[in-house]
Write an enzyme that holds these catalytic residues in place. Structure first.
Site, PDB file in Angstrom:
ATOM      1  N   ASP A 184       0.812  -1.241  -0.097  1.00 43.66           N
ATOM      2  CA  ASP A 184       0.076  -0.083  -0.118  1.00 43.66           C
ATOM      3  C   ASP A 184       0.741   1.190   0.035  1.00 43.66           C
ATOM      4  O   ASP A 184       1.902   1.353   0.084  1.00 43.66           O
ATOM      5  CB  ASP A 184      -0.995   0.004   1.153  1.00 43.66           C
ATOM      6  N   ASN A 199      -7.505  -2.930  14.311  1.00 40.39           N
ATOM      7  CA  ASN A 199      -8.853  -3.286  14.084  1.00 40.39           C
ATOM      8  C   ASN A 199      -8.941  -4.511  12.880  1.00 40.39           C
ATOM      9  O   ASN A 199      -9.919  -4.600  12.551  1.00 40.39           O
ATOM     10  CB  ASN A 199      -9.535  -2.015  13.504  1.00 40.39           C
ATOM     11  N   GLU A 202      -9.889  -2.381   5.335  1.00 41.58           N
ATOM     12  CA  GLU A 202     -10.420  -2.131   6.518  1.00 41.58           C
ATOM     13  C   GLU A 202     -11.843  -2.598   6.817  1.00 41.58           C
ATOM     14  O   GLU A 202     -12.428  -3.068   5.713  1.00 41.58           O
ATOM     15  CB  GLU A 202     -10.649  -0.446   6.470  1.00 41.58           C
ATOM     16  N   HIS A 225      -7.114  -5.028  10.053  1.00 40.12           N
ATOM     17  CA  HIS A 225      -7.002  -4.820   8.725  1.00 40.12           C
ATOM     18  C   HIS A 225      -5.638  -5.395   8.128  1.00 40.12           C
ATOM     19  O   HIS A 225      -4.759  -5.551   9.154  1.00 40.12           O
ATOM     20  CB  HIS A 225      -7.003  -3.348   8.219  1.00 40.12           C
TER      21      HIS A 225
END
Ligand code: F6R
Length: 259
Positions: A67, A136, A143, A138
């Site tokens: 990314d 979280n 996400e 990801h």
């Protein structure tokens, strides 16, 4: 899923680097998927050390990063381009033409995303994908949400991610709101996956991931439960909550000393 609980961050990093090195020795033109963030820094340090000691050759290795922040240019010290050169590429012999990182400044993001997926396909997909995990759940910047996208795409970063990554930017307001990330399809098609988790802030998500036996778009990393060849390496702090739920301490855990 193979689980290794390392004594500390250093041991996690050493084991991860050894696994990567073994794969490169087996296949010198390995297509290696790379992650950024705090977690893999020690792994990069170990790989650089092996290279400097003449034990590892990256001259034929192809790399694809997961990314890049949208809007940050490669020479921005906060970009993942900058991070990768500073922490890894500047110190090893990966050929510049073999390095791939999504371009966060591409004027046409859809075109850039298509181009990136085409490049990955051209090399036959990722052989070994190195992953960290967000608090979280990801992976890459896929996400939690109602759906997960398979291909490379522009995504909004979740509030948890903005908060977690504010440490690299000085304040949360400085963190880019968007990023280009490979999709879950690219990750799941990798032949082998190495997921690293370190520190107490990852303990809750690792316990949820490993203990639930359920797949949900609310925990993107849970899709890794469906992959045939995933090795998870956690340090003691990241394994803390999971370990205390004794029911899952079973034969799946490989002694760190084996690596
Ligand atoms: C980074 C990436 C992210 C990180 C994750 C954990 O390229 O794709 O999924 O792996 O946010 O980040 P750290 O390691 O900083 O806790």
């Amino acid at each position: 899923m193979k689980l290794i609980i390392a004594g500390d961050y250093q041991e996690m990093s050493r084991i991860a680097a050894n696994i990567i090195a073994e794969e490169i020795k087996k296949k010198p033109d390995l297509v290696l998927g790379l992650a950024t963030g705090s977690t893999p820094l020690g792994t990069y340090r170990e790989l650089v050390r092996m290279y400097k000691e003449g034990k590892l050759d990256f001259s034929r290795v192809i790399t694809f990063n997961l990314d890049e922040y949208y809007g940050l240019s490669p020479d921005d010290p906060r970009s993942y381009h900058y991070y990768m050169y500073r922490n890894f590429f500047d110190h090893v012999n990966v050929r510049p033409e073999n390095i791939h990182i999504p371009d966060g400044t591409a004027p046409d993001v859809e075109e850039e995303s298509r181009r990136y997926d085409e490049e990955i396909k051209k090399f036959g997909g990722i052989d070994l994908q190195l992953l960290g995990i967000g608090v979280n759940g990801h992976i890459g910047f896929n996400e939690p949400g109602d759906e997960l996208l398979t291909a490379t795409h522009l995504t909004d970063l979740a509030p948890d991610t903005l908060t977690a990554n504010a440490r690299f930017f000085g304040s949360i307001d400085e963190v880019p709101r968007k990023a280009i990330t490979v999709g879950l399809g690219t990750i799941m098609q990798a032949k082998k996956i190495l997921l690293l988790a370190s520190g107490p802030e990852k303990a809750a998500i690792m316990a949820e991931l490993l203990d639930d036996d359920a797949v949900s778009t609310r925990v993107p990393a849970s899709f890794l439960l469906l992959h045939r060849d995933v090795t998870v390496i956690m340090d003691k702090d990241a394994a803390e909550i999971y370990k205390n739920r004794a029911k899952k301490i079973d034969a799946a855990i490989q002694p760190a000393s084996d690596f």
